[in-house]
Each structure stands twice: as C-alpha cells, then as structure tokens.
Design an enzyme around this catalytic site. Sequence first.
Site, PDB file in Angstrom:
ATOM      1  N   ASN A  66      -7.777  -1.593   3.180  1.00  0.00           N
ATOM      2  CA  ASN A  66      -8.503  -0.901   2.124  1.00  0.00           C
ATOM      3  C   ASN A  66      -9.932  -0.568   2.539  1.00  0.00           C
ATOM      4  O   ASN A  66     -10.471   0.475   2.162  1.00  0.00           O
ATOM      5  CB  ASN A  66      -8.509  -1.745   0.845  1.00  0.00           C
ATOM      6  CG  ASN A  66      -7.173  -1.697   0.120  1.00  0.00           C
ATOM      7  OD1 ASN A  66      -6.144  -1.396   0.722  1.00  0.00           O
ATOM      8  ND2 ASN A  66      -7.189  -1.988  -1.152  1.00  0.00           N
ATOM      9  N   SER A 102       0.824  -1.205   0.000  1.00  0.00           N
ATOM     10  CA  SER A 102       0.000   0.000   0.000  1.00  0.00           C
ATOM     11  C   SER A 102       0.861   1.259   0.000  1.00  0.00           C
ATOM     12  O   SER A 102       1.919   1.303   0.627  1.00  0.00           O
ATOM     13  CB  SER A 102      -0.919   0.026   1.225  1.00  0.00           C
ATOM     14  OG  SER A 102      -1.682   1.211   1.249  1.00  0.00           O
ATOM     15  N   LYS A 142      -4.404  -6.579   4.213  1.00  0.00           N
ATOM     16  CA  LYS A 142      -4.453  -5.526   3.196  1.00  0.00           C
ATOM     17  C   LYS A 142      -5.898  -5.204   2.823  1.00  0.00           C
ATOM     18  O   LYS A 142      -6.247  -4.032   2.603  1.00  0.00           O
ATOM     19  CB  LYS A 142      -3.673  -5.967   1.949  1.00  0.00           C
ATOM     20  CG  LYS A 142      -3.735  -4.988   0.766  1.00  0.00           C
ATOM     21  CD  LYS A 142      -3.245  -3.598   1.132  1.00  0.00           C
ATOM     22  CE  LYS A 142      -2.902  -2.735  -0.069  1.00  0.00           C
ATOM     23  NZ  LYS A 142      -3.914  -2.580  -1.088  1.00  0.00           N
ATOM     24  N   GLU A 152      -9.723   2.382   4.622  1.00  0.00           N
ATOM     25  CA  GLU A 152      -9.461   3.490   3.686  1.00  0.00           C
ATOM     26  C   GLU A 152     -10.775   4.013   3.098  1.00  0.00           C
ATOM     27  O   GLU A 152     -10.983   5.236   3.009  1.00  0.00           O
ATOM     28  CB  GLU A 152      -8.536   2.993   2.577  1.00  0.00           C
ATOM     29  CG  GLU A 152      -8.186   3.988   1.493  1.00  0.00           C
ATOM     30  CD  GLU A 152      -7.361   3.340   0.396  1.00  0.00           C
ATOM     31  OE1 GLU A 152      -7.729   3.463  -0.786  1.00  0.00           O
ATOM     32  OE2 GLU A 152      -6.338   2.693   0.728  1.00  0.00           O
TER      33      GLU A 152
END
Length: 484
Positions: free
Chosen positions: A189, A130, A185, A192
Amino acid sequence: MKEKADIGLIGLAVMGENLVLNMENNGYTVAVYNRTVEKVEKFVNGRGKGKNFIGATSVEEFVDALERPRKVMMLVKAGKPVDDFIEMLLPHLEEGDIIIDGGNSHYPDTIRRTKYVEEKGLLYIGTGVSGGEEGALKGPSIMPGGSDAAWPHVKEIFQSISAKVEDGSPCCDWVGSDGAGHFVKMVHNGIEYGDMQLISEAYFLMKNLLGMDADEMHDIFREWNEGELDSYLIEITRDILGFRDEDGEPLLEKILDTAGQKGTGKWTGISALDLGIPLTLIGESVFARCLSALKDERVKASKVLSGPAIEFKEDKATFIEYIRQALFASKIVSYAQGFTLLKEAAKEYSWNLNYGDIALMWRGGCIIRSAFLGDIKAAFDADNDLSNLLLNDFFREKVEASQQGWRKICAVALENGIPIPAFTSALCYFDGYRTERLPANMLQAQRDYFGAHTYERLDKPRGEFFHTNWTGRGGDTASSTYNV
C-alpha cells in the site's frame, strides 16, 4: 450443496460479498455472517441466490455450519472490531480451528493476535488482500502470514481464488510467521501511494507546464500503457482522462483536489522511521496527501504568495518523453525503497521472506500490478540477498538511461514553481545513494559540538568513537553511543 461449508466469512460489505462469490465460483461452499443480520438475508436472496452459500444469523449458527478444522475469515474494519470478533468466536471454536483476518490490520496487532490465538490452541492468519472490489470478485493478490501450521488448510482455497500470472502461477503464497503477511500488504500500500503520486505529478506537469488537454493526456497514457510502464494504475489513469461528465466535459477537472487516506501509507512511513530505512518517496507521497487536505489554506495562500510565471521553452514531444523516463526511474526508486524496508523488517522480526515470491504476488490482481514486477521477481530470484534493486544490472541500466529526462523535468518544474515532491525526492535518494561521501560528517561534528555525541574517523577503524573539546571550555566526558 454440502451440509457443511468449506470456509466461512464474516463481513458482507463490498469486498466480503465479492470474495465469497469468488470462492463459490471456484467450487467452494461458503458460510456467511454479518453483525447486521439483514445483510445476510439480503445477500443470500440476492447476489448469492441459488448458489452454495449457508447464511447464518448468529455466531453459534455460523460456526456450526463449518467443517473441521473450521476456517473463519473476517473482512471487518481494522482495529477493535477485529479483536471483538475474535472474542466472540473463541468460545465456539476448538483446538486446531483457524481464524483469518483479511482486512488491512496493522502488523503489530497481527503479531499480538497470532500469539494470543495460538495460546488458546487455535491457529491464526493475517492476510493482505489487494485488488479492490473487482479483484476480490475476479482474483485478488493474497498475502497470508501467521501460524505456519494453518497454511496447508487454506492453501488450496486461497490459491484457487487468487489472480494468476501468464503461466498460471497464483498471486498468493505463504509469506511468513505472525505479522509478515500484513507487513507485506502494508508495504504494498505504501508503494501504491508512491505510484499514484508519481502519476499525479506527471499529469500535473502535462496539464500546467505543457498546457495539454484531457484528450492529449489520455492518448499519452494509452501509449505508455503499451510499453515498459504497462500497469493497472497507468491503465486506469488513461481511462480517467478519457471519462466525460454528463455535460461532455472531463470529469477529472471537476473533482476537488483533496486526497483521502486510510492510514496504511502512514504506517509504512512510521515503520521505515522505526527501522531506520530512508523511505523518502513514499513519505513524500503521504505528506502530499496531507498538504492537499489543506485546501482552504492553499486557496488563501495562492492569493498572497507569489512564484515564477510559468514559461515553457522546451520541445513538447521531447519533454513528454522526459516525463516518461522520470516516471519509470522514480518508480524503480519507490520499489527499491519498499523492498529495502521488507529486508530490514525480515531481520528485525526473524521473517524468512522470499522477495521474488512477493514480487510475483504483486504481479497480478493487486493495485500495483504491472509488467515491471516480473523484472523485480527475476532480480530477486537471481539473488534473494540483493541489498537494493538499484544494484541489479537491469534496473541500474534502466535508471541510467532515464537520468537525462528525470533531471530535466525536475529542474524545469522547480524553475517554474510546479511542485513535484515525489519526483524530486526520488532523484535526491538516487543521488544520495550513489554518493560515496555525504555531508553527514558536518552533521556529526555539530552533534559532537553541542552534545558530545562523538564521531568516527576516516583514518581509524569503524566502531571506534572520538570526542573533541571544540570550544576549549568543555571537558573530556562524552555521551554514550547509540542509534535510534
């Protein structure tokens, strides 16, 4: 230049190019290959000219250029392309060689691929990377998982090229077996998505409720970035608000209000549903993007569906502070939900996750990097079994201090017909989580009434189930008890 490369990379798109330049800059010789071989020649004679790269025009040539055990990293589109390249590589690799998937693969695929590759005598790593193109070049956050035996062979390279926090610690460490790296991950996200939606709603309130222009909002986000909201996403929001188009007008206001997505937020929501975790804020953030995509319908609806006229009567400076409080409190909820999902996945898949280390990996390099993550690391370093960040003293006190502003902006926004789904869902989660007795007793009674699904009683031990013949016309037979 060394005769053999330390590592090889397949996939010379923007992320791939920048990542291998990062590796080379840290002293490694890198073999590069791309299915469109013209890209290899262009890179080696362009950005990579005069540097320690070995260009290959075939898989055979590429594999032959690597020192043993061979370390092959793929940065290709998730899905079938990853499986295709694995099949292309397998005939040319030997026992102990390592295949690394650095793309945004779905973690169940990584679980499957790890088992498949290990059965062939090789090792497999699925790693989240990332930070975007700049992070790939200057130092990303790297979240590797897969075959445990592979980690010692790639640890030095990965930690050398990763971002570093203030004390020099790398934003990279081994996450866990099979799909753990890609799961972490995926949750990154998802968080995010939540952070971006919250910031967008804060901007929306300032613009439509307070009537602020881009310059005023630019100044507010600049101020916020110097306090406890200090983060990459606040920083770039400041910059976006200050950016002007060729005619001198704010570029932001010329961008169509439809948001795209590549699927990782959706995967996070689906995983939460599968594992029974209330990931409400991230779910609402995904749905907000879906609603934004209905642009043509919304234009039509805006002409026929009415709502309240916007009437702002609050003190402007005070309300801006309330928005800041709401943003910080909602951000805490987003991360609390994300880490509860990680904890449930660790139980489901037998992953030994270190949540403080995960927070450190997100502390620098990645899109959600922020000073706030240092506090999350401290919370889990003190208690890795912490069930929810909201129960940590630091975060509990922060949320309690932010409640007045958080509740006020939600109430005023709803009264004025301004949609803020992430802020309101975060507040509802907080209120639900702190409520000793929820109305689920009514829900369970309804389930038993129409489907004989049984219920537990407050005056009986947990695990003992009862059924009532609510109408007098039913029998005593009840459904078996199970949870999805």
